[in-house]
Design an enzyme around this catalytic site. Structure first.
Site, PDB file in Angstrom:
ATOM      1  N   ARG A   1       0.864  -1.170   0.000  1.00 22.32           N
ATOM      2  CA  ARG A   1       0.000   0.000   0.000  1.00 22.32           C
ATOM      3  C   ARG A   1       0.904   1.224   0.000  1.00 22.32           C
ATOM      4  NH1 ARG A   1      -4.145   1.649   4.922  1.00 22.32           N
ATOM      5  NH2 ARG A   1      -5.076   3.472   3.881  1.00 22.32           N
ATOM      6  N   HIS A   2       0.564   2.225  -0.786  1.00 20.08           N
ATOM      7  CA  HIS A   2       1.383   3.433  -0.879  1.00 20.08           C
ATOM      8  C   HIS A   2       1.637   4.062   0.491  1.00 20.08           C
ATOM      9  CE1 HIS A   2      -2.103   5.938   0.000  1.00 20.08           C
ATOM     10  NE2 HIS A   2      -2.785   5.224  -0.880  1.00 20.08           N
ATOM     11  N   GLY A   3       2.595   4.983   0.573  1.00 19.35           N
ATOM     12  CA  GLY A   3       2.840   5.714   1.803  1.00 19.35           C
ATOM     13  C   GLY A   3       1.624   6.548   2.194  1.00 19.35           C
TER      14      GLY A   3
ATOM     15  N   CYS B   1     -10.545   9.061   0.700  1.00 20.01           N
ATOM     16  CA  CYS B   1      -9.855   9.725  -0.414  1.00 20.01           C
ATOM     17  C   CYS B   1     -10.255   9.111  -1.749  1.00 20.01           C
ATOM     18  CB  CYS B   1      -8.347   9.638  -0.221  1.00 20.01           C
ATOM     19  SG  CYS B   1      -7.415  10.633  -1.384  1.00 20.01           S
TER      20      CYS B   1
ATOM     21  N   ARG C   1     -14.076   9.720   8.360  1.00 24.88           N
ATOM     22  CA  ARG C   1     -14.450   8.382   8.815  1.00 24.88           C
ATOM     23  C   ARG C   1     -14.957   8.385  10.251  1.00 24.88           C
ATOM     24  NH1 ARG C   1      -9.325   7.597   6.428  1.00 24.88           N
ATOM     25  NH2 ARG C   1      -9.365   6.570   4.385  1.00 24.88           N
TER      26      ARG C   1
ATOM     27  N   HIS D   1      -3.044   0.448  -3.434  1.00 26.48           N
ATOM     28  CA  HIS D   1      -3.798   1.143  -2.394  1.00 26.48           C
ATOM     29  C   HIS D   1      -4.334   0.119  -1.407  1.00 26.48           C
ATOM     30  CE1 HIS D   1      -3.873   4.937  -4.780  1.00 26.48           C
ATOM     31  NE2 HIS D   1      -3.725   4.061  -5.768  1.00 26.48           N
ATOM     32  N   GLY D   2      -4.913   0.603  -0.323  1.00 18.73           N
ATOM     33  CA  GLY D   2      -5.393  -0.324   0.694  1.00 18.73           C
ATOM     34  C   GLY D   2      -6.297  -1.402   0.130  1.00 18.73           C
TER      35      GLY D   2
ATOM     36  N   GLU E   1      -7.403   2.846  -6.145  1.00 18.82           N
ATOM     37  CA  GLU E   1      -8.113   2.560  -4.911  1.00 18.82           C
ATOM     38  C   GLU E   1      -9.573   2.250  -5.215  1.00 18.82           C
ATOM     39  OE1 GLU E   1      -8.696   1.367  -2.212  1.00 18.82           O
ATOM     40  OE2 GLU E   1      -7.937   2.723  -0.670  1.00 18.82           O
TER      41      GLU E   1
ATOM     42  N   ARG F   1      -0.351   9.393  -5.379  1.00 22.15           N
ATOM     43  CA  ARG F   1       0.245   8.844  -4.157  1.00 22.15           C
ATOM     44  C   ARG F   1       0.832   7.451  -4.390  1.00 22.15           C
ATOM     45  NH1 ARG F   1      -5.346   9.098  -3.833  1.00 22.15           N
ATOM     46  NH2 ARG F   1      -6.501   7.313  -2.992  1.00 22.15           N
TER      47      ARG F   1
ATOM     48  N   ALA G   1      -2.098  12.506   2.003  1.00 28.20           N
ATOM     49  CA  ALA G   1      -2.399  13.764   2.692  1.00 28.20           C
ATOM     50  C   ALA G   1      -3.744  13.720   3.405  1.00 28.20           C
ATOM     51  CB  ALA G   1      -2.358  14.922   1.692  1.00 28.20           C
TER      52      ALA G   1
ATOM     53  N   ARG H   1     -15.889   0.046   4.760  1.00 29.21           N
ATOM     54  CA  ARG H   1     -14.457   0.062   4.469  1.00 29.21           C
ATOM     55  C   ARG H   1     -13.899  -1.312   4.158  1.00 29.21           C
ATOM     56  NH1 ARG H   1     -11.116   2.213   9.126  1.00 29.21           N
ATOM     57  NH2 ARG H   1      -9.552   2.622   7.544  1.00 29.21           N
TER      58      ARG H   1
ATOM     59  N   TYR I   1     -15.184   4.865  -3.574  1.00 26.62           N
ATOM     60  CA  TYR I   1     -16.100   4.924  -2.439  1.00 26.62           C
ATOM     61  C   TYR I   1     -17.376   5.714  -2.731  1.00 26.62           C
ATOM     62  CZ  TYR I   1     -13.320   2.545   1.104  1.00 26.62           C
ATOM     63  OH  TYR I   1     -12.663   1.592   1.839  1.00 26.62           O
TER      64      TYR I   1
END
Length: 258
Positions: A10-12, A23, A100, A188-189, A89, A62, A15, A116, A92
């Site tokens: 997963r990316h860092g 996001c 959240r 991504h997550g 990602e 990201r 922001a 989620r 959503y």
């Protein structure tokens, strides 16, 4: 016996993560901590003696920025970075931009956890009245996709993410691995969770409890038929990794005041 090794991460930290907001497809860059995480990941892989031949990312900054920083820290800036919306990602929908913790207060922590983490629950779709609709769908990057803008998702479950990701895995990433190339996916997550569900055979029920920390490389070892030969390995300081996982899980909880 393992024949292939694949890195998934997963990316860092982004922001908006600091603001605890959904996001999704809004193009936020890395936070200062996210930059540090990406560099630390690169140093970790370099010190462990790993080399990369190709990195796959989403179309979101990201994810791409994480790949660049990781390769810089490894001293392998020349390695190709291949981008696709199919690693984006999870979309959503109408939840994009919302906080959240505030959502947990209004709708309950369990409902937010299901939004989620569940496999087949789809949030309400985004529409043209949403404040980020035009920012997403007028973005020129989505004119480069292998589907039309009209056919891009307006909301997704994790199941939907896996369905749009798997053809890319099978048709683009797997052939590179079969050539003997060392591959890292900077995702991504939820795109990472979807891929791990597929590769590790995680059940629909158990995937709810799989949480990935930011900026942590995961080593997947596979046999010649791309079946796992051992459990996935989150690389790095295990105590710090568990603390990072708890931090991600707490994002969907009501903030407690003293």
């Amino acid at each position: 016996m393992s024949k292939y090794k694949v890195f998934v991460m997963r990316h860092g930290e982004g922001a908006w993560t600091k603001e605890n907001r959904f996001c999704s497809w809004v193009d936020q860059r890395l936070s200062e901590d996210g930059v540090k995480e990406a560099l630390a990941c690169g140093h970790l892989l370099r010190e462990a003696g790993y080399h990369l031949d190709v990195v796959f990312t989403s179309l979101l900054s990201r994810s791409i920025h994480t790949a660049w920083l990781l390769l810089e820290a490894m001293g392998q800036e020349w390695v190709p970075v291949v981008k696709s919306w199919r690693l984006n990602e999870r979309h959503y929908g109408a939840l994009i931009g919302l906080n959240r913790a505030e959502m947990a207060l209004n709708h309950g922590e369990e409902q937010v956890k299901q939004w989620r983490r569940s496999y087949d629950l789809t949030p309400p779709p985004i529409d043209k009245s949403h404040p980020y609709f035009l920012e997403i769908y007028n973005d020129r990057r989505y004119s480069t996709c292998d589907v039309s803008k009209e056919d891009l998702p307006k909301s997704e479950s994790l199941k939907d993410v896996l369905e749009r990701l798997q053809p890319y895995w099978d048709g683009t990433i797997v052939p590179e691995i079969k050539q003997g190339k060392s591959v890292l996916i900077s995702g991504h997550g939820n795109s990472c969770r979807a891929l791990l569900k597929h590769l590790q055979g995680i059940s629909d029920a158990d995937i709810v409890n799989v949480t990935l920390p930011t900026g942590t490389p995961i080593l997947i070892e596979l046999d010649e038929n791309f079946r796992p030969t051992k459990p996935m390995q989150l690389l790095g300081d295990q105590e710090a990794i568990q603390a990072a996982i708890r931090k991600v899980e707490d994002q969907g909880k009501v903030k407690r005041t003293a």
